[in-house]
Design an enzyme around this catalytic site. Sequence first.
Site, mmCIF file in Angstrom:
data_model
loop_
_atom_site.group_PDB
_atom_site.id
_atom_site.type_symbol
_atom_site.label_atom_id
_atom_site.label_comp_id
_atom_site.label_asym_id
_atom_site.label_seq_id
_atom_site.Cartn_x
_atom_site.Cartn_y
_atom_site.Cartn_z
ATOM 1 N N CYS A 37 35.204 45.032 39.038
ATOM 2 C CA CYS A 37 36.070 45.499 40.129
ATOM 3 C C CYS A 37 35.724 46.923 40.588
ATOM 4 C CB CYS A 37 37.529 45.330 39.715
ATOM 5 S SG CYS A 37 38.610 45.207 41.160
ATOM 6 N N HIS A 66 39.079 40.070 36.397
ATOM 7 C CA HIS A 66 39.745 40.622 35.222
ATOM 8 C C HIS A 66 40.229 39.416 34.420
ATOM 9 C CE1 HIS A 66 40.017 44.617 37.104
ATOM 10 N NE2 HIS A 66 40.442 44.026 38.198
HETATM 11 N N1 GLN Z 1 40.307 50.374 43.934
HETATM 12 C C1 GLN Z 1 39.480 49.200 44.124
HETATM 13 C C2 GLN Z 1 40.036 48.241 45.170
HETATM 14 O O1 GLN Z 1 41.227 48.226 45.414
HETATM 15 C C3 GLN Z 1 39.282 48.496 42.798
HETATM 16 C C4 GLN Z 1 40.554 47.894 42.255
HETATM 17 C C5 GLN Z 1 40.409 47.402 40.827
HETATM 18 O O2 GLN Z 1 39.522 47.815 40.096
HETATM 19 N N2 GLN Z 1 41.322 46.546 40.379
HETATM 20 O O3 GLN Z 1 39.271 47.498 45.743
#
Ligand code: GLN
Length: 238
Positions: free
Chosen positions: A95, A193
């Site tokens: 992510c 995740h």
């Molecule tokens: N901040 C990034 C987004 O919103 C990654 C989010 C995350 O790692 N869950 O795309």
Amino acid sequence: MQSDSALRLVWIYPDLLSTYGDQGNVLVLEQRAQRRGIPVETVHVRSADPVPEGGDIYLIGGGEDRPQILAAERLRRDGGLHRAVARGAALLAVCAGYQIMGTTFGGEEGQPVDGIGLIDIASGRGEGRAVGELAGEADPALGIPTLTGFENHMGVTRLGAGVRPLARTAIGTGNGDGTEGCHIGKIVGTYLHGPALARNPGLADLLLGWAVGAQLPPIDDAWFERLRQERLSAVLPR
Ligand code: GLN
């Protein structure tokens, strides 16, 4: 991995990036290596510390926009991850960690922020937040079963030439164009995740196999399989 030594895992910036159980990816790799009799040494690298270059598998997780920007700055300045990958280390980036590996990603106001340019991908802000289950067929070249996980991000990601999608999405958003994640060389990027490796032990074994330079013998995955079937049957049509 040198044959006389332990498998070295490097968990990057747990103080900045580790949402939705991403640290579980480290535990799954440790456990699956040890169950094959492979000794493991894990290093947790906090963001004030240098990234060691001698690891076999590097892992980085997801996070909020501001810690993501800070992590990108520090990794770029540090250079240790670039040198490790150039040496042939494997990498799992989740992510925010996935977006950081590219040339650019969207900041907290959607502004473009420089990534670390390790791979040719570019991320920006999507129209809305992608939250929920994600499932899809993995790239057949990888030889792993259907991917399953949980996503929560605003970003969308475009892959450059030579970077292949990790999967085609059946459920969920992933990169935002019908694909999810990426792979190139021994680098895997993903929006999953859950944590990703607990829900996809095939992906864990792919990384371990790259690191030890051999396919690993199968182990009893009954509990992993129960989790996978429960999650997949909750979202995929039968
Ligand atoms: N901040 C990034 C987004 O919103 C990654 C989010 C995350 O790692 N869950 O795309």
